[in-house]
Design an enzyme around this catalytic site. Structure first.
Site, PDB file in Angstrom:
ATOM      1  CG  LEU A 218      39.070  43.335  49.510  1.00 35.55           C
ATOM      2  CD1 LEU A 218      39.802  42.987  50.805  1.00 35.55           C
ATOM      3  CD2 LEU A 218      37.642  42.809  49.571  1.00 35.55           C
ATOM      4  CG  ASP A 219      45.274  44.122  48.126  1.00 42.80           C
ATOM      5  OD1 ASP A 219      45.358  45.361  48.019  1.00 42.80           O
ATOM      6  OD2 ASP A 219      45.922  43.462  48.959  1.00 42.80           O
ATOM      7  CE1 TYR A 220      41.440  43.163  38.782  1.00 47.17           C
ATOM      8  CE2 TYR A 220      43.341  41.698  38.791  1.00 47.17           C
ATOM      9  CZ  TYR A 220      42.227  42.224  38.154  1.00 47.17           C
ATOM     10  OH  TYR A 220      41.909  41.810  36.886  1.00 47.17           O
ATOM     11  CG  ASP A 221      45.587  39.524  44.768  1.00 51.38           C
ATOM     12  OD1 ASP A 221      45.280  40.458  45.545  1.00 51.38           O
ATOM     13  OD2 ASP A 221      46.730  39.039  44.732  1.00 51.38           O
ATOM     14  CB  SER A 222      41.626  40.351  48.570  1.00 53.74           C
ATOM     15  OG  SER A 222      43.002  40.174  48.831  1.00 53.74           O
TER      16      SER A 222
END
Length: 194
Positions: A41-45
């Site tokens: 899961l992306d850093y900004d999600s």
């Protein structure tokens, strides 16, 4: 029986236990280093990240052949249109090819935690929420799909993976579960049987 952790990953936390740049990691929240993220899961999600202590189960959860549907809540810039939702439902042409059709619906603003820091929002530009369910795992796929139909994502929360959901987990909280899943992939309907 395998153990699984359902973790509500906060915004700007990496989906790994170490980082050489001093960013937030799973180690800030989970003490047991015998668990590994099943997917990313992306850093900004934000939202649901599954971790397991079973390598076979980890691969099974992350493998697109098993088609575990992932449910995302996306806050997008602008009032989402019927035409944009229809494009998402048909599949969107991205640089790496056409996506599979998504299940996409308008969503009332969910009653969730505030993000810290808050999203960038223009005073004269409304936002809206959509729920998207996809069975692919391309890099930054939901963000790229919403941008391609003219509604850039401002905030992205993964609510569910298959039947696993956040179920009232606050950011940074997790719960442990036990699971028994088959280890063979779902049949591929495109393959001919002999």
């Amino acid at each position: 029986m395998s153990r699984i952790i359902l973790f509500n990953k906060p915004f700007q936390v990496l989906s790994q236990f170490t980082d050489s740049e001093g960013r937030g990691t799973l180690a800030d929240y989970i003490d047991d280093k015998n668990f590994y993220a099943a997917g990313r899961l992306d850093y900004d999600s934000e939202g649901l990240l599954l971790l397991t202590d079973d390598g076979t189960l980890q691969r099974r959860i992350a493998d697109p052949r098993f088609k575990l549907e992932k449910t995302y809540w996306a806050q997008v810039e602008g009032e989402i249109t019927d035409a944009a939702l229809q494009q998402l439902r048909q599949g969107v042409k991205l640089k790496d090819g056409l996506t599979r059709p998504a299940k996409a619906e308008r969503l009332e603003a969910p009653d969730i935690w505030p993000r810290n820091p808050p999203i960038r929002q223009r005073a004269n530009q409304p936002t809206s929420w959509i729920e998207m369910r996809i069975s692919e795992g391309r890099n930054r796929q939901v963000r790229r799909m919403t941008a391609a139909v003219g509604f850039p994502t401002l905030r992205l929360i993964r609510y569910a993976i298959g039947n696993w959901t956040l179920q009232d987990l606050a950011p940074g909280q997790y719960r442990m579960d036990e699971v028994h899943l088959p280890v063979s992939p779902a049949p591929n309907p495109r393959r001919r049987r002999r």
